[in-house]
Design a protein around this motif. Structure first.
Motif, PDB file in Angstrom:
ATOM      1  N   THR A 180       0.822  -1.213   0.000  1.00 16.11           N
ATOM      2  CA  THR A 180       0.000   0.000   0.000  1.00 16.11           C
ATOM      3  C   THR A 180       0.859   1.267   0.000  1.00 16.11           C
ATOM      4  OG1 THR A 180      -0.131  -0.080   2.418  1.00 16.11           O
ATOM      5  CG2 THR A 180      -1.907  -1.160   1.185  1.00 16.11           C
TER       6      THR A 180
ATOM      7  N   GLU B 215      -7.226  -5.065   6.432  1.00 13.83           N
ATOM      8  CA  GLU B 215      -7.984  -4.038   5.725  1.00 13.83           C
ATOM      9  C   GLU B 215      -9.069  -3.549   6.678  1.00 13.83           C
ATOM     10  OE1 GLU B 215     -11.275  -3.919   2.192  1.00 13.83           O
ATOM     11  OE2 GLU B 215      -9.428  -4.999   1.723  1.00 13.83           O
TER      12      GLU B 215
ATOM     13  N   LYS C 265     -13.956  -7.593   2.763  1.00 12.05           N
ATOM     14  CA  LYS C 265     -13.006  -6.988   1.833  1.00 12.05           C
ATOM     15  C   LYS C 265     -13.774  -6.010   0.947  1.00 12.05           C
ATOM     16  CE  LYS C 265      -9.764  -9.596   0.048  1.00 12.05           C
ATOM     17  NZ  LYS C 265      -9.037 -10.699  -0.640  1.00 12.05           N
TER      18      LYS C 265
ATOM     19  N   GLY D 205      -6.411   3.263   2.086  1.00 12.31           N
ATOM     20  CA  GLY D 205      -6.828   2.060   2.789  1.00 12.31           C
ATOM     21  C   GLY D 205      -8.241   1.600   2.510  1.00 12.31           C
TER      22      GLY D 205
END
Length: 456
Positions: A7, A77, A153, A271
């Motif tokens: 990320t 996540e 997710k 994010g």
């Protein structure tokens, strides 16, 4: 499906050359070619065969947490563990909790099979503590969509909303299927093109050899590979046999244009996943994406987008062979063996191309359409059946593996990994045929017996 593990900041795309760079950057000399095996399996509660949710005690969260005992590092996540990274690659979750190992790039099939063995030993050790089992099939044999949980997710929320807009079976693809795949390298653009063409043309043969999804909602569904049929009505804009791959002049440029025309799903920022379903990556390049007005994409955005196209063979910085149903231990090793033998030997690649180079677009499409139902009995261009063609394909693959001369400590080359497929061709029975025989025989119509006999 691909799990984002990096990320960090990514540079903006400045030109078309940046789009093409991911493909050209995959070129490797032969001695650097590797094998990346991916395989998914269904997770169920041993006590009642129910698919566990992420959050329940002893569920998917606890399974992932338990695997950290073996050195796997959590990937989160929104503060929730949704994947793991480690020396053996990445462990991730499909939308309804199917557990996937995306293995590390390895030099030979012996190492790849050992990696799969380690993974299965680890998940079974944790599963035994939690009361979880693992099933190796191409489709849930007895679960309706409503029976299945959804993993936390963000990209899956977007896809679940979008799928019903573009096809009737996309939700089944996401929630009720499992596959085995292999990722393979190429040395140049021309090498990629030849491998892509052979892989696409012969993907129906792999589908037939690995057909393993004959049940839906607890009864036979009329298919040998219902998983493969599902892809025929998932989303025509991002699936299929890609006839342009066989056009004169095909290469990185043409695949880039195809990928640019695949509608987007999302953009990942800070994010979280931002819904861009149905929007255009070309507009994104011009700063006109409705989901992020004024912003332009990064190279990471392009990598993400490439992972949302689902043709039978997919190009990123490597080639993915995507036609096989999920299955048990020996089949996990057999799938990469089939394609390594065909594509990693020049003589085998030439021989495989000779088998298919005269097929028309219509003939390739007809074979792709026939195989989910008929499997080995499907007619092939020029006469004969897929069973006949598969025998030739396995002979070519076997010769390619012998040529590689990758020998293990016991003195065996890689050809033994093809044995489950040789047995399919010799017997004329796919894995699906054997399941159906059991269902109509000693199982007395009780598909629940599959958990006892076909779990890992």
């Amino acid at each position: 499906m691909t799990t984002r593990t990096d990320t960090s900041a990514s540079p903006l795309i400045e030109s078309r050359a940046d789009l093409l760079a991911i493909f050209a950057g995959g070129e490797k000399p032969r001695d650097a070619w590797r094998i990346g095996t991916e395989h998914e399996k269904f997770v169920y509660r041993v006590s009642d065969h129910r698919a566990p949710s992420w959050e329940e005690p002893g569920g998917i969260r606890d399974l992932l947490t338990g695997l950290t005992e073996f050195g796997w590092k959590p990937i989160e996540e929104g503060g929730k563990i949704i994947a793991l990274s480690g020396a053996d690659g990445t462990i991730s979750l499909e939308p309804a909790g199917q557990l996937e190992l995306s293995g590390a790039p390895l030099a030979n099939l012996h190492l790849s099979c050992q990696e799969s063995g380690r993974h299965l030993e680890q998940v079974k050790a944790v599963g035994d503590r939690l009361g979880l089992g693992f099933l190796g099939l191409g489709m849930w044999p007895d679960k309706a969509r409503a029976d299945l949980p959804i993993m936390p997710k963000g990209r899956y929320d977007i896809m679940l909303r979008h799928m019903p807009r573009v096809g009737t079976l996309g939700l089944d693809m996401m929630l009720r299927t499992c596959t085995i795949q292999v990722n393979l390298d190429y040395s140049s653009e021309s090498d990629m093109v030849k491998k892509f063409r052979v892989g696409l043309a012969l993907q129906p043969v792999a589908t037939a050899l690995f057909a393993n999804s004959p049940f839906t909602d607890g009864k036979p569904n009329g298919f040998k590979s219902f998983r493969s049929h599902i892809w025929e009505d998932t989303d025509p804009a991002r699936t299929g046999m890609l006839p342009f791959v066989f056009d004169k002049g095909f290469g990185y440029e043409r695949y880039c244009d195809y990928a640019l025309d695949v509608p987007m799903y999302f953009v990942f920022r800070d994010g979280r996943y931002i819904d861009a379903a149905g929007q255009s990556f070309r507009d994104f390049l011009d700063g006109r994406l409705p989901a992020l007005p004024g912003e332009r994409p990064t190279r990471a955005d392009w990598t993400d987008h490439l992972s949302t196209a689902f043709p039978e063979v997919r190009l990123k910085s490597f080639l993915e062979m995507r036609g096989a149903d999920g299955g048990r231990w020996g089949r996990i090793c057999a799938l990469p063996a089939l394609w390594v033998g065909l594509l990693y030997s020049d003589s085998s690649l030439d021989a495989a191309w000779d088998l298919v180079k005269h097929w028309s677009i219509e003939e390739r499409e007809s074979l792709r359409h026939a195989v989910p139902r008929q499997a080995l009995d499907s007619p092939v261009p020029g006469g004969g059946t897929v069973r006949d063609l598969a025998a030739e394909v396995l002979a070519i693959s076997s010769a390619g593996l012998s040529e590689r001369a990758q020998i293990n400590a016991a003195g065996d080359n890689e050809g033994g990994f093809l044995d489950p497929l040789r047995d399919v061709v010799k017997s004329g029975k796919t894995f699906a045929d054997r399941l159906l025989d059991r269902y109509h025989g000693e199982w007395n119509g009780d598909v629940g017996m599959v958990y006892r006999e076909y779990s890992f």
